[in-house]
Enzyme design. Structure first.
Site, PDB file in Angstrom:
ATOM      1  N   GLU A 193       0.809  -1.193  -0.164  1.00  0.00           N
ATOM      2  CA  GLU A 193       0.003   0.004   0.119  1.00  0.00           C
ATOM      3  C   GLU A 193       0.760   1.237  -0.072  1.00  0.00           C
ATOM      4  O   GLU A 193       0.692   2.135  -1.012  1.00  0.00           O
ATOM      5  CB  GLU A 193      -0.940  -0.057   1.289  1.00  0.00           C
ATOM      6  CG  GLU A 193      -1.588   1.129   1.535  1.00  0.00           C
ATOM      7  CD  GLU A 193      -1.552   1.332   3.053  1.00  0.00           C
ATOM      8  OE1 GLU A 193      -1.031   1.972   3.723  1.00  0.00           O
ATOM      9  OE2 GLU A 193      -2.841   0.633   3.601  1.00  0.00           O
TER      10      GLU A 193
ATOM     11  N   ASP B 138      -4.967  -3.417  -2.821  1.00  0.00           N
ATOM     12  CA  ASP B 138      -4.888  -1.865  -2.831  1.00  0.00           C
ATOM     13  C   ASP B 138      -3.678  -1.465  -3.371  1.00  0.00           C
ATOM     14  O   ASP B 138      -3.437  -0.699  -4.304  1.00  0.00           O
ATOM     15  CB  ASP B 138      -5.418  -1.077  -1.518  1.00  0.00           C
ATOM     16  CG  ASP B 138      -4.591  -1.605  -0.470  1.00  0.00           C
ATOM     17  OD1 ASP B 138      -4.046  -2.368  -0.566  1.00  0.00           O
ATOM     18  OD2 ASP B 138      -4.562  -0.705   0.682  1.00  0.00           O
TER      19      ASP B 138
END
Length: 408
Positions: A94, A155
């Site tokens: 991330e 993500d």
């Protein structure tokens, strides 16, 4: 008398020309094509802060970037960079995706942006997921060794992929790294491993392929404008299925669980054919079904699609969210807390930048939010630095609010 050049002189001149051309071409290829600032015009009817000048906003972003870079962007051996995620020197995919997005966008202001970006790219390539080599292993320690399982988080994969599309538009793909092809490779890997192609939902990562995890999804991964860019880059129309299902899930949760607030939970599960907030301790903790440290990003991620494309399928939910938070905070960003139940009651007590900053993006949807947006901008700029997560989300929010977020 005719002035004739000797064959040796002619040969020397030709050699000099050959030597000069590649150098010029390389310099041109490395020059940013979309240098910061960009001053993008978003969807008609949307707004930006109007109590400060564009130059003031641009300079605030530059200052925030300089601080972020100094604190979190670090070398990771020869030719590599990583984003320092915590005091132990660890990182996660991330954070890595955030770094790749920032460096692609800040090129032009930051003369070293391409060097940083390419170093971050090399680090990503050095840490492939065990399930698909184009995805990134989600966590490394301070010695840059994979820990807690060499699998991916959706993500991080999505931001890395989107950054490669930005890099292609920023620097071109004819140099040492074919950014566009690398972007297509990871986009196709996301579709293959991070998407449940039975439900057309985004998985939590390439590991979430069984039991309740296989059908669970995380609203903070609902990067609709990313997915539209993925489809445009690859021509893979399956992305339309994922986009449509994502909007459907958001509206289901809004209608059934948060009609008075517009809040979304950290995790969503499929229960008896209906998408619902996850129960406590589904994956991370007691607040898995609340608006907490994952979903605090949803006002940024989801509103972005409306700002850049005009897609209004989540606009009712966003507008409800805007009215809820203004009332809840008594029109004072300092009163925003780090966590709410979907009915709007508090579960947090701290005024975190990870929570107040994204509300600045959702406020951009309507001129009725102008005073509120101006307050959020000031609060974002003037609050002291926090930690990696909060500071990253604040920088993203300032990029968007100042009109400097662009799409490939």
């Amino acid at each position: 008398m005719v002035n004739k050049k000797s064959p040796k002189l002619v040969l020397l001149l030709l050699l000099m020309m050959v030597m000069v051309v590649p150098t010029y071409g390389k310099a041109q290829a490395n020059a940013p094509l979309k240098p910061f600032p960009q001053h993008v015009t978003y969807t008609s009817g949307t707004i930006k802060p109007n109590h400060v000048t564009q130059t003031v906003m641009d300079n605030a972003v530059k200052t925030k970037w300089n601080d972020w870079k100094a604190k979190y962007l670090k070398p990771a051996g020869t030719g590599k960079y990583y984003v320092k995620y915590n005091d132990q020197g660890q990182t996660v995919s991330e954070a890595h995706g955030y770094g790749m997005l920032f460096t692609a966008i800040m090129s032009g202001y930051d003369t070293n942006a391409k060097t940083y970006y390419d170093g971050l790219y090399q680090y990503y390539k050095a840490h492939p997921s065990q399930n698909n080599p184009y995805l990134m292993a989600w966590k490394q320690n301070s010695s840059f060794q994979n820990i807690e399982g060499a699998n991916s988080a959706t993500d991080g994969d999505m931001d890395i992929a989107y950054s490669l599309l930005l890099a292609d538009k920023q620097w071109g793909s004819s140099g040492a790294i074919n950014y566009l092809q690398e972007g297509k490779n990871i986009i196709n890997a996301i579709m293959a491993n991070d998407v449940n192609q039975t439900q057309w939902t985004l998985r939590l990562g390439d590991w979430a392929t069984s039991g309740s995890y296989n059908t669970a999804t995380r609203p903070s991964d609902f990067m609709l404008s990313h997915m539209k860019a993925f489809e445009a880059a690859t021509g893979d129309t399956k992305w339309t299925n994922v986009i449509n299902k994502t909007y459907s899930i958001m509206n289901t949760i809004y209608t059934n669980n948060s009609s008075t607030t517009g809040l979304l939970p950290d995790f969503v599960v499929l229960n008896s054919g209906v998408y619902k907030p996850a129960s406590a301790d589904f994956l991370e903790g007691a607040n898995d079904g609340n608006y907490y440290y994952n979903s605090c990003r949803t006002p940024w991620r989801i509103t972005m699609d409306y700002l850049v494309s005009g897609d209004n399928r989540a606009l009712n939910q966003i507008n409800k969210l805007n009215s809820f938070i203004q009332t809840k905070a008594s029109n004072n960003p300092a009163n925003i807390k780090d966590g709410y139940k979907l009915d709007g009651s508090n579960v947090g007590s701290y005024n975190s930048g990870a929570f107040y900053a994204p509300f600045g993006i959702s406020a951009m949807t309507s001129s009725s939010n102008q005073t509120w947006l101006n307050k959020l901008w000031d609060h974002n700029v003037n609050r002291p630095a926090e930690q990696y997560y909060e500071d990253s989300i604040r920088l993203f929010s300032m990029l968007v609010m100042s009109g400097n977020w662009w799409t490939p």
